[in-house]
Design an enzyme around this catalytic site. Structure first.
Site, PDB file in Angstrom:
ATOM      1  CD  GLU B  68      -3.012   0.880   2.223  1.00 49.49           C
ATOM      2  OE1 GLU B  68      -3.452  -0.068   2.097  1.00 49.49           O
ATOM      3  OE2 GLU B  68      -3.173   1.997   3.221  1.00 49.49           O
ATOM      4  CG  HIS B 154      -7.452   3.261  -0.671  1.00 50.83           C
ATOM      5  ND1 HIS B 154      -7.276   2.975   0.507  1.00 50.83           N
ATOM      6  CD2 HIS B 154      -6.624   2.101  -1.365  1.00 50.83           C
ATOM      7  CE1 HIS B 154      -6.559   2.037   0.837  1.00 50.83           C
ATOM      8  NE2 HIS B 154      -6.121   1.343  -0.380  1.00 50.83           N
ATOM      9  N   GLY B 185     -14.605   6.292   4.857  1.00 50.68           N
ATOM     10  CA  GLY B 185     -13.834   7.579   5.143  1.00 50.68           C
ATOM     11  C   GLY B 185     -14.413   8.220   6.337  1.00 50.68           C
ATOM     12  CE  LYS B 244     -17.058  -3.139   5.219  1.00 48.11           C
ATOM     13  NZ  LYS B 244     -15.879  -2.291   5.665  1.00 48.11           N
ATOM     14  CE1 TYR B 348      -2.875  -0.662   5.217  1.00 46.55           C
ATOM     15  CE2 TYR B 348      -2.559  -2.219   6.840  1.00 46.55           C
ATOM     16  CZ  TYR B 348      -3.571  -1.610   6.240  1.00 46.55           C
ATOM     17  OH  TYR B 348      -4.759  -1.908   6.043  1.00 46.55           O
TER      18      TYR B 348
END
Lengths: 698, 698
Positions: B68, B154, B185, B244, B348
């Site tokens: 990421e 994203h 968000g 989701k 990350y």
């Protein structure tokens, strides 16, 4: 039988409809597009139209020739004229077997000398536009589609309606014919009169073609060096010729003549009144007294005194007349070519090979070029002009492949995978047409056995074919159901290997050796333009028993990923280690200034269609030679029902072909099955793990 | 400047329109068609969508990783993040020269380790959907189109209208992005309330994407192993996650965590309530005390006591913390992978390379595979997934090629000639974007000369570049206007030859040696799947003076038809012995079970487009370094105006490359022009007639 023929007719009508919408036309003729997508190997010769070929040859100063044929009167004549296995559609099976000798195949033989084109005359009395195998239309279609010859179809318009003529032209276009010789033809009966708005002269036909078909056809018209017999004068006839050219004719072929001065004066006179197109002299090699007299009668020409004086004394000696004809023709042609006014010679062959071929040889124009543009015979149909990829399976049956794919809109160019999923013609539509042998039933029985006693006796037929040796009854086996011809020269190189495996029931029907960069002009394996290099992956295709296949699959595990295989039986039971949609290129060539060409692939999808044909040939060509329920028939039927069709590709083309080793390994494992070995001996494990490098012991 | 940008925007809008008609979509998605036309080399990895790649890797039991990144805050950060020469569009020329060091190129470097995908975060405050080079949208587009990386963009929906979101998604689709991480968000301000029919949760965004774009995008959603900080409970949060997934998400990436148990329990709990899709653990290697504290603050996570106890004492020692982070992360990852529940690890990176690369190396997941699918860097844009042929001219400027062809509807597959006539993007649309160097003006002046005194001083720059040696001022020449990188390894093999000819004003900008069947896994020249063989025709491209060209043309006559050439000056004056429409394949490969691949061609039509770019680089990159009217600038301008761009292909790839001999012959003829020789000596005629075989004397 009738039903089958009907179905073909229906298809034809459907196709004509889509044709008249103009859709078929749109693809190939946008010039920029097609020049970019043109096939890299086949350059000008395949994509140019006839008039452009002629212009290019003229500009380069080459001498060339063309050949005229008339349609045969009988079906067996059609078989003689065109090539094998494409005639006799409408004949019952027995009759087809019984009737023909198939010895001439004039088109294939005379096509090999390199004519710029051939032309087929139009016989109004012989149903010339029909689907009969003897019709002018079908003979021309065969020449174009199956023999790959640039062809002109004659067409006469006298006493015809516009609708009929348009129908003929539409059909010709649909069949892939691109060139028309526009003629008036002889009026039927003496009381013919000009008809207003009808076809009175060839000029009317030329205008009609240009009006209805725009620039699609190249048009040729006839010229009369001594004037048309019905014309009022030589000068009036020249004016008519000028009219024909002005109406849109692209070039002129003259009636025959006996003196070169006649032709050369005619050309001068044409040029003088502004005819600028090519004028080809019609050359008639005198081949016999009777044919000369008949021709003179028909054409109302006079044979010059100096010729008659030579011929009359020898009129009963055919050979002497022919020799004189050859000598006289060669002399005339030399004068014509040396005049500088003539680059191409048009020969009236009377469907006979010998005299014309000899004249051409003596003139140095007969050039049997062993170089092939592609490793398979190309078709001259305009739809197929960019075609340069085919599945390898039909290598020995190219005409069947052309037939089964004739309805495709696009043909693979550059890559097989780019074409849409192939839809091959159904077997039942054409099987009498394509599945029967060129040989008589009697000849086949002699070659393939009057009586079969076991599978082994079938194996022996295969080995006799491969060795080109007599079978046990003393007859040479010249063909097999899958191979109309003797072995190809490159297959010959593998004869001993093939012989060995066929003896043990690996019944090979297609194979090619490894080729790693041979020059493209190699006489045996070369193809394509000069200065290139050709390559092949080794390929082997065969029928074999399910017992063999079981063992073969064990062996093949050791050759992963070097060897790709497809193994299928008549029921479609299929085993492969290849991607189920991805073709494997097995022949390719690299040429100066071109993109790569890969003319043959092993395509998994097409293999399933080929499989149906390959299995059907056992029954249609072989089993049906024997009585129902006879032991011989049952043996073939057993093989058909139980054997598998196998294809193998050795991907590692820079190394020695490993496919023979695969088969050897299979025989070894069959001879020494693991379970028969004593358990303390640990079953040649090391050798089995790396058979490729280690060359396992025999 | 502003005008240019406006024009780009207009183009973009035009494209969007054609997009919304659905036309763009129709080609690539018909599954049967595309599977047959898929490129033979690039197999699954290039044509599969992300979720299928993930499933295939899962099924095969491979371990893999993903990375990421966040969009940089500044333009120079963008240059660092992505690769060279694709950023700073909107900066004035001087500013672009002055500002950046271009040292990192993280995408290219981290892409080489083989991530399954990368993802780019969405920063609502940073104009994330704009065309600015720092926007999330543009960074993701660059990763896909120019770096060839499978990428996830994203997207947060909170406080956005449906129109805005649809606009972002349409733009993403147009740019070739295929994967979206759907997030809610953070609400802006504390007074956020649910809005009826609006985007209140990520679930709403997932539904919206599926509703508006059907199955086009692969959708990823976030999972919270310790529960979302705002969720009422861990269980409620799990239920939200299930919603989701049920709404259409394809897989889950989790928030970071510090204990493997946390994640493994989370996966168990997900499975227990029926979530079956892949769940990727989000891995955060601790890289520094401050970044850890900031992250903890943002994510509202607690750092476990045992970790704080280690870190607090070393908090001012960055290296020590990073080493600890690496060790701790490697340990966690090992546990996760060994659990059998985890196949892929999501990192990350915080845009930093060192820690993540080290973790991946220690885990054995960082695999720099030297094998290239094709000899050039492929783009990940879905439109380009079948592309496997390109002109050789852009070999050192692949991103320029991608940019100039971005509006094409189809890309060459299998054969260049099959594509429609190429329409390359105009130079003026993009030249600031693509013609400027990655290096600063100062660095360029040092490399290419503060002051040029003659053409010879230009030649010296070329030779310094080729030898990778300092120029006369002591600076290494690391790039040239046509080559952003040092010489390719295979070009290195020809260094001495290149050096020799550049010294004499044959200014080479592109070349490749002859390759005759090297294994496809050769570390220097190999490409494509294993088990194949690759080939090349020798290629040489250079600028040289018109005097040299005059002599070169005489020499080239002796190399017909072995050598093909194209010679053109800036005005388009063009001399060639090649077919003006026919491409010449100069790189190709043969692979097991595939069709032939020919990834590079010399295409005469494209060469005219490349010529404009190649000549423009003299002026835009080099001449403009100097004052107007300065002697240095005039020298470059003179070369630009008077030199020719030449390309040569040696078609005879099985023989030694003859192109050096061609150049040598040119030098010999320049040194000993025929007219200077005494007439009684009959000008080495024999040697000239057969230079290839006879190796003419030096």
């Amino acid at each position: 039988m009738v039903n089958n023929v009907q179905r073909v007719d229906d298809n034809w009508r459907t196709c004509t409809k889509s044709d008249s919408s103009g859709k078929r036309n749109s693809g190939g003729e946008s010039s920029k597009e097609s020049s970019r997508s043109s096939t890299p190997v086949l350059a000008a010769d395949r994509t140019e139209r006839l008039r452009d070929k002629m212009r290019r040859r003229t500009e380069s100063g080459d001498h060339w020739f063309s050949l005229e044929f008339f349609p045969p009167r009988t079906a067996s004549g059609a078989v003689n004229l065109v090539s094998r296995s494409v005639a006799n559609t409408n004949l019952p099976l027995d009759q087809a077997y019984g009737q023909s000798t198939f010895e001439m195949e004039i088109f294939d033989r005379m096509g090999s000398g390199g004519p710029l084109f051939i032309d087929i005359t139009w016989h109004p009395a012989g149903d010339p536009g029909s689907d009969k195998e003897t019709s002018s239309m079908m003979i021309a279609s065969t020449a174009v589609n199956y023999c790959g010859l640039e062809s002109i179809l004659h067409l006469t318009c006298c006493n015809q309606t516009k609708e009929t003529i348009t129908g003929y032209l539409s059909k010709a276009k649909h069949l892939g014919l691109k060139n028309i010789m526009a003629l008036r033809g002889d009026p039927v009966g003496a009381d013919w009169e000009e008809e207003e708005g009808g076809f009175n002269y060839a000029t009317d036909l030329v205008k009609h073609i240009r009006c209805e078909f725009d620039d699609y056809f190249d048009i040729c018209v006839a010229g009369y060096p001594t004037g048309h017999p019905e014309a009022e004068s030589y000068d009036e006839d020249l004016r008519h010729l000028k009219e024909k050219v002005d109406a849109g004719a692209d070039f002129i072929i003259t009636q025959l003549f006996f003196r070169t001065d006649t032709f050369l004066k005619f050309v001068r006179d044409c040029r003088a009144i502004g005819i600028t197109c090519p004028i080809l002299p019609g050359i008639f090699p005198i081949q016999g007294y009777q044919s000369l007299k008949q021709l003179v009668k028909l054409s109302k020409l006079e044979v010059p005194e100096e010729i008659m004086q030579v011929i009359e004394p020898i009129k009963d000696n055919d050979a002497a007349i022919r020799n004189y004809g050859i000598e006289q023709t060669v002399g005339m042609c030399r004068v014509l070519l040396e005049s500088g006014n003539v680059l191409g010679l048009h020969f009236y062959t009377l469907n006979r090979e010998v005299a014309t071929m000899e004249v051409l040889r003596q003139l140095g124009l007969w050039i049997e070029d062993p170089r092939r543009p592609l490793p398979w015979a190309v078709s001259a149909h305009p739809k197929r002009k960019v075609e340069d990829v085919r599945p390898i399976f039909w290598a020995s049956r190219p005409k069947s492949y052309i037939y089964r794919t004739q309805d495709w809109d696009d043909f693979p160019n550059g890559r097989w995978g780019n074409s849409s999923s192939p839809a091959f013609g159904e077997l039942n539509d054409y099987y009498l047409f394509y599945l029967k042998s060129k040989s008589s039933k009697d000849a086949l029985l002699k070659m393939w056995g009057e009586e079969l006693t076991s599978e082994q006796s079938v194996y022996e037929v295969f080995t006799s074919y491969i060795k080109a040796q007599p079978n046990c009854a003393g007859h040479k086996v010249m063909c097999l159901p899958w191979n109309d011809e003797p072995l190809a020269p490159e297959t010959n190189l593998m004869m001993d290997k093939l012989d060995k495996v066929n003896r043990r029931g690996v019944l090979t029907i297609n194979s090619q050796p490894t080729i790693n960069g041979m020059p493209s002009d190699d006489p045996i394996v070369g193809w394509g333009p000069p200065g290139g290099y050709v390559f092949q992956k080794a390929y082997l295709e065969f029928f074999t028993s399910s017992e063999n296949v079981t063992v073969l699959l064990k062996v093949l595990k050791k050759y992963e990923p070097r060897v790709n295989y497809h193994i299928v039986n008549v029921h479609g039971q299929n085993t492969t280690n290849a991607h189920d949609m991805q073709p494997n290129a097995v022949t390719w060539g690299i040429f100066p200034g071109r993109e790569i060409v890969q003319p043959t692939v092993v395509d998994p999808v097409s293999f399933m269609y080929w499989k149906d044909e390959a299995f059907a040939l056992w029954i249609e060509q072989w089993a049906k030679l024997y009585e129902d329920e006879s032991p011989s028939r049952m043996i073939i039927k057993y093989i058909h029902d139980n054997y598998f069709l196998v294809n193998l590709v050795d991907n590692d083309f820079p190394l020695d072909n490993c496919l023979w080793q695969v088969i050897d390994n299979m025989f070894e494992l069959l001879d020494n099955p693991p379970e028969e070995q004593p358990t303390e001996q640990p079953a040649e494990q090391p050798a089995e793990e790396s058979p490729v490098e280690d060359q396992p012991t025999k």
